[in-house]
Design a protein around this motif. Structure first.
Motif, short mmCIF file in Angstrom:
data_model
loop_
_atom_site.label_atom_id
_atom_site.label_comp_id
_atom_site.label_asym_id
_atom_site.label_seq_id
_atom_site.Cartn_x
_atom_site.Cartn_y
_atom_site.Cartn_z
N GLU A 156 0.86 -1.19 0.00
CA GLU A 156 0.00 0.00 0.00
C GLU A 156 0.89 1.23 0.00
O GLU A 156 1.82 1.34 0.80
CB GLU A 156 -0.92 0.02 1.23
CG GLU A 156 -1.82 1.26 1.21
CD GLU A 156 -2.94 1.25 2.23
OE1 GLU A 156 -3.09 0.25 2.96
OE2 GLU A 156 -3.67 2.26 2.27
N GLY A 158 0.52 5.12 0.56
CA GLY A 158 -0.32 6.23 0.97
C GLY A 158 0.01 7.47 0.17
O GLY A 158 1.11 7.61 -0.39
N ARG A 184 -4.21 1.58 -2.50
CA ARG A 184 -4.36 2.66 -1.51
C ARG A 184 -5.75 2.58 -0.90
O ARG A 184 -6.73 2.67 -1.61
CB ARG A 184 -4.16 4.04 -2.13
CG ARG A 184 -4.38 5.14 -1.10
CD ARG A 184 -4.07 6.53 -1.57
NE ARG A 184 -4.21 7.45 -0.47
CZ ARG A 184 -5.28 8.25 -0.28
NH1 ARG A 184 -6.27 8.26 -1.14
NH2 ARG A 184 -5.34 9.03 0.77
N GLY A 188 -3.85 5.77 6.80
CA GLY A 188 -2.48 5.34 7.11
C GLY A 188 -2.45 4.38 8.28
O GLY A 188 -1.75 3.36 8.27
N GLY A 191 -3.70 1.08 7.31
CA GLY A 191 -2.70 0.47 6.42
C GLY A 191 -1.63 -0.27 7.20
O GLY A 191 -1.23 -1.39 6.85
N SER A 200 -1.70 -6.93 3.92
CA SER A 200 -0.78 -6.24 3.00
C SER A 200 0.62 -6.67 3.42
O SER A 200 0.85 -6.98 4.58
CB SER A 200 -0.88 -4.73 3.14
OG SER A 200 -2.11 -4.24 2.70
N TYR A 203 3.29 -1.10 3.98
CA TYR A 203 2.64 0.22 3.88
C TYR A 203 3.77 1.23 3.83
O TYR A 203 4.68 1.23 4.66
CB TYR A 203 1.76 0.53 5.09
CG TYR A 203 1.08 1.88 4.91
CD1 TYR A 203 -0.15 1.96 4.28
CD2 TYR A 203 1.71 3.08 5.29
CE1 TYR A 203 -0.77 3.19 4.04
CE2 TYR A 203 1.11 4.31 5.05
CZ TYR A 203 -0.13 4.35 4.44
OH TYR A 203 -0.72 5.57 4.18
N THR A 204 3.69 2.13 2.86
CA THR A 204 4.72 3.16 2.76
C THR A 204 4.08 4.46 2.30
O THR A 204 3.05 4.47 1.62
CB THR A 204 5.86 2.70 1.82
OG1 THR A 204 6.90 3.67 1.86
CG2 THR A 204 5.39 2.49 0.39
N GLU A 205 4.68 5.56 2.73
CA GLU A 205 4.20 6.89 2.29
C GLU A 205 5.36 7.86 2.41
O GLU A 205 6.15 7.79 3.36
CB GLU A 205 2.99 7.33 3.15
CG GLU A 205 2.37 8.61 2.64
CD GLU A 205 0.94 8.84 3.15
OE1 GLU A 205 0.30 7.88 3.66
OE2 GLU A 205 0.46 9.98 3.01
N CYS A 245 7.01 -2.94 6.56
CA CYS A 245 6.88 -4.09 5.64
C CYS A 245 7.35 -5.37 6.33
O CYS A 245 7.87 -5.32 7.45
CB CYS A 245 7.72 -3.85 4.38
SG CYS A 245 9.49 -3.63 4.67
#
Ligand code: IPD
Length: 260
Positions: A156, A158, A184, A188, A191, A200, A203-205, A245
């Protein structure tokens, strides 16, 4: 902070999250009648955000008067015992009637994330974690997926308007080129909880604020995720990039995202 003081806060936060969930769900179920405004481009605000944060602030400051509180709507200052609140994470989803939103209550002692409580009332989900004690969803232990192959990974990414779109497009391009599936969800905090459950693999943003991740970081960490040092530097006050992750994807995702 002693383990007893920390556990007192954990149980208090669980109770307050349950009460706040009922309050927020009441607003969600009559959202057509609520005042909804924009704080900026694609940055939503509903009456529920303010009311849920006011409820949590009021109760926490009575229970723990020596602790400081930072909230998305009311701001606040860090201290060596700080609550970090997002009254509604996924506000755009909430405003659209999408059930993927949550209430996020994080607690840090001496800059170390200690407690994470995340409730998604419209989904009937309660995620809870204390440092060193594991993470649960509705009382059942959760753990990360163990994925190691980026070409089979669901990640995912963000997004917000705080970072130029071109930078997101670069990361998406590199992720697709490596064979990952990119999604997405719009919260957050959720996520990070989905990485904790293995739903998942990452999750990264490129930038996210502390209230969007403080509680989820504890949940993901306790479920065995790899996390970057989000609270480094001015992470509490100004936010930072986040990478969460499975340990087996960390090296490749650091290259894809540029997040150390
Ligand atoms: C946002 C959500 C979104 C994330 C953004 C956040 P909000 O928070 O968590 O998923 O990508 O960076 O700003 O506005 O819904 O509380």
């Amino acid at each position: 902070m002693t383990p007893v003081e920390r556990d007192l806060r954990y149980h208090a936060a669980l109770g307050l999250a349950a009460e706040a969930s009922q309050l927020a769900l009441g607003y969600f179920n009559r959202r057509e009648t609520l005042g909804i405004t924009m704080k900026g481009a694609q940055d939503w605000l509903t009456v529920a955000d303010g009311e849920v944060e006011a409820f949590l602030r009021g109760r926490l400051s009575t229970l723990f008067p020596g602790d400081s509180i930072i909230g998305e709507e009311g701001g606040g200052e860090p201290s060596d015992a700080v609550w970090i609140l997002d009254p509604i994470d996924g506000t755009a989803n909430f405003a659209h009637g999408d059930r993927n939103w949550c209430i996020s209550i994080g607690f840090l002692a001496d800059r170390t994330p200690e407690i994470g409580i995340v409730t998604a009332p419209a989904l009937g989900e309660v995620y809870a974690a204390r440092r060193g004690a594991g993470a649960t969803l509705n009382g059942e232990p959760v753990k990360v997926s163990g994925a190691t192959d980026i070409a089979r990974a669901a990640i995912e990414l963000g997004w917000s308007t705080r970072v130029p779109a071109a930078r997101y497009l670069e990361v998406i391009g590199r992720a697709y080129a490596a064979g990952a599936s990119v999604k997405r969800l719009g919260s957050g905090t959720l996520g990070l909880c989905h990485v904790a459950c293995g739903w998942s693999d990452a999750y990264t943003e490129l930038h996210i604020n502390a209230w969007d991740v403080a509680a989820g970081i504890v949940v993901a960490n306790e479920a065995g995720a790899h996390l970057n040092d989000f609270f480094a530097g001015e992470g509490i006050a100004k936010g930072n990039p986040i990478l969460c992750c499975t340990p087996g994807l960390a090296v490749e995702l650091k290259e894809i995202t540029g997040i150390a």
